[in-house]
Design an enzyme around this catalytic site. Structure first.
Site, mmCIF file in Angstrom:
data_model
loop_
_atom_site.group_PDB
_atom_site.id
_atom_site.type_symbol
_atom_site.label_atom_id
_atom_site.label_comp_id
_atom_site.label_asym_id
_atom_site.label_seq_id
_atom_site.Cartn_x
_atom_site.Cartn_y
_atom_site.Cartn_z
ATOM 1 C CB THR A 91 -0.923 0.006 1.240
ATOM 2 O OG1 THR A 91 -1.656 -1.207 1.223
ATOM 3 C CG2 THR A 91 -1.871 1.164 1.225
ATOM 4 C CG ASN A 112 2.679 -1.109 3.698
ATOM 5 O OD1 ASN A 112 2.536 -0.170 2.911
ATOM 6 N ND2 ASN A 112 1.885 -2.164 3.721
ATOM 7 C CE LYS A 172 -5.406 -0.173 3.841
ATOM 8 N NZ LYS A 172 -4.762 -1.071 2.868
ATOM 9 C CG ASP A 173 -1.813 6.289 8.623
ATOM 10 O OD1 ASP A 173 -1.668 5.308 7.874
ATOM 11 O OD2 ASP A 173 -1.409 6.300 9.811
ATOM 12 N NE ARG A 174 -0.116 1.089 4.300
ATOM 13 C CZ ARG A 174 -0.961 0.516 5.172
ATOM 14 N NH1 ARG A 174 -1.290 1.147 6.296
ATOM 15 N NH2 ARG A 174 -1.500 -0.666 4.918
ATOM 16 C CG ASP A 371 -3.053 0.045 -2.916
ATOM 17 O OD1 ASP A 371 -3.933 -0.584 -3.541
ATOM 18 O OD2 ASP A 371 -2.951 0.014 -1.681
ATOM 19 C CG HIS A 506 -1.251 -6.926 -1.605
ATOM 20 N ND1 HIS A 506 -0.388 -5.934 -1.217
ATOM 21 C CD2 HIS A 506 -2.314 -6.846 -0.761
ATOM 22 C CE1 HIS A 506 -0.918 -5.275 -0.195
ATOM 23 N NE2 HIS A 506 -2.085 -5.811 0.110
HETATM 24 ZN ZN LIG Z 1 -3.404 -4.912 1.443
#
Ligand SMILES: [Zn+2]
Length: 565
Positions: A91, A112, A172-174, A371, A506
């Site tokens: 992500t 990540n 999600k913050d990222r 992503d 993934h």
């Molecule tokens: Zn995922």
């Protein structure tokens, strides 16, 4: 007159006149700039879903308005063979690419998480203790300071003296932070514990949320969902195409249940009133996508995006498709139903958007991508007879440690295996007088001998252009950051994942993980179905062209010139 003079002209002169450039009837110029660019990333949305489920989607347009996916694929530019070009396909890296056009070797977003040598521990990609969270009692901090390149939003801010508005919103913050970038006016993400939109001091210097966000949070709009169930919305016969209808390799968390069953998936989190596990359960349903898009419409209205001639940018991530995909797998009834509902949610969103921006959809550029994709559930893939399996990170780390002990004597050789990066203890190497390249080779040989590991490449290879001239070798080269990557990078075999047999994941360089939509529609876009291979790196320069601004600093993509007017 002309005819009578012609024979008197020499042949050479005639040729020259015929070839002389004629002024064009119309001056060539780039298309008018959009008032608003909306980039929607759907987390873990594999490109093939667009065709697998196309008969279930709303038509591209009717008298009532436009559809969802088919508005983009049939009225926009549909790239049928678009891929991410980096590794690993997680992500953080995936989102960092969409609006920078830069791969991890430049952007620094190598995963990540990675091992931070300065901190002496693993770190999260958007972690920043100097930017404490705002709007929650939760500890920690978040900012885009690890992102070492600019985004399209950053360049737009610089080009307009800060007048353009740039926002990001996602569960999600990222995802939100890495798309919106450094100069964004605001970025909002979801607090799983309270169900509120939150931010950080990086974006909110005064430590408070915008008033409209606080009001929205205060209205507790999610809580009425408590006790409802997620039941299938798609027509019954649609589910005949589901490859894994029984969900035998599913272990659902937060009380959702492992299959739709009679009563659907109960959304309570196993609690008796709304609380942390309820909000987590909520995010693993299509209702959360609808909630994110409703919140985005409020953001557009409150922050007045797309209201003047200076273009604005809004980046959105629909994260629930990823949570659902991880839990139930890509070949489940749940992913089919979530995709069906995402189509309806997008249609509603586009039609509301058209009313909010003057000139409607024609003045907006909408981009949809993802992503990363996803692999089939390992348990299902094994049962089907594929060479699929699971490896365990701690086992791999020990394998490397043991090999180094055997080669150079017992010591603390390995610091961490963080995602696909093995980090060696450089102090041990120094103290024992072991050459880094030799230790890397020993560790890489050991790791590559493990079942499920296709290959292991060393820092030495990456830094000195010695990676194999294969697609995987090129991906590693594009993703190796000298300060952040490890001493060895491991690449799993196809259908091999870290973790367990249940659920899907993934992260690999293979087509199921790299294959994502690249759809563009609206202002400046030339509709068409384009079958040539394109890269997600191409989104950023294409938007920069439409916005008339500099490409982001690390951008290495190309303008999708066939797809712009
Ligand atoms: Zn995922």
């Amino acid at each position: 007159m002309l005819r009578s003079r012609l024979p008197t002209l020499s042949l050479a002169l005639f040729a020259c006149l015929a070839l002389a450039p004629q002024p064009p009837a119309f001056a060539a110029q780039p298309p008018a700039k959009p008032r608003l660019v909306v980039l929607i990333s759907i987390d873990q949305f594999r490109a093939d879903y667009l065709r697998r489920f196309e008969d279930l989607f709303l038509p591209p347009a009717t008298k009532k308005g436009v559809g969802g996916f088919r508005y983009l694929t049939e009225r926009g530019a549909y790239h049928t063979d678009a891929h991410h070009d980096h590794f690993p396909t997680y992500t953080g890296p995936g989102h960092s690419i969409l609006l920078t056009g830069a791969t991890p070797y430049l952007s620094g977003i190598v995963g990540n998480d990675w091992f931070d040598r300065d901190l002496g521990r693993e770190r999260y990609c958007v972690e920043d203790p100097e930017s404490p969270l705002v709007g929650t009692a939760k500890k920690g901090g978040v900012s885009p300071t690890t992102l070492r390149v600019t985004t399209v939003g950053d360049e737009l801010k610089m080009a307009t003296g800060g007048q353009a508005k740039v926002w990001g919103i996602a569960l999600k913050d990222r995802a939100a932070v890495l798309m919106a970038g450094h100069l964004a006016d605001g970025v909002l993400w979801f607090d799983n514990e309270t169900g509120a939109w939150i931010s950080s001091r990086y974006y909110r210097k005064d430590g408070s949320l915008p008033k409209w966000v606080a009001d929205w949070n205060g209205a507790k709009k999610i809580d009425p969902v408590f006790g409802q169930s997620w039941k299938p919305s798609a027509p019954k016969e649609a589910f005949a195409r589901v490859w894994n209808p029984k969900n035998e390799f599913v272990s659902a968390s937060v009380g959702l249940g492992s299959s739709f069953g009679e009563n659907g998936h109960p959304i309570t989190g196993g609690l008796d009133k709304p609380g942390k596990d309820f909000y987590r359960a909520f995010t693993t349903t299509p209702l959360a996508n609808e909630y994110v898009l409703d919140s985005a419409l409020e953001l557009i209205a409150q922050e007045k995006l797309g209201q003047d001639a200076i273009p604005d940018i809004l980046a959105i991530n629909l994260s629930s498709n990823d949570y659902i995909g991880h839990t139930y797998g890509p070949d489940s009834a749940e992913v089919l139903d979530a995709t069906y509902r995402t189509d309806r949610a997008l249609s509603d969103f586009f039609n509301s958007l058209a009313k909010k921006v003057s000139g409607g959809l024609a003045n907006l550029t909408i981009v949809l991508s993802a992503d990363h994709g996803v692999a089939p559930i390992v348990g299902e893939a094994q049962r089907a007879g594929f060479h699929a399996g699971v490896y365990v990170d701690s086992v791999l780390q020990k394998l490397a440690e043991d090999a180094l002990d055997a080669a150079f004597g017992p010591a603390d050789w390995v610091l961490a295996l963080s995602e696909d990066n093995l980090y060696l203890n450089l102090e041990t190497l120094k103290a024992k007088g072991v050459e880094a390249a030799k230790a890397e080779e020993v560790a890489a040989t050991a790791l590559a001998s493990s079942p499920g590991i296709y290959a292991a490449y060393t820092r030495e290879q990456a830094l000195h252009g010695q990676l194999p001239q294969t697609e995987i070798g090129r991906r590693i080269a594009r993703s190796f950051h000298p300060r952040r990557s490890g001493e060895v990078m491991i690449v799993p075999e196809p259908f091999w994942v870290p973790g367990g047999l249940n659920g899907a994941t993934h992260g690999t360089p293979y087509s199921y993980d790299t294959s994502v939509p690249v759809l563009l529609a609206g202002a400046g876009i030339r509709p068409g179905v384009y079958t040539q291979k394109v890269s997600t790196l191409d989104i950023a320069p294409t938007l920069s062209y439409l916005l008339g601004i500099l490409n982001p600093s690390g951008c290495e993509g190309h303008v999708l010139s066939h797809a712009v007017r």
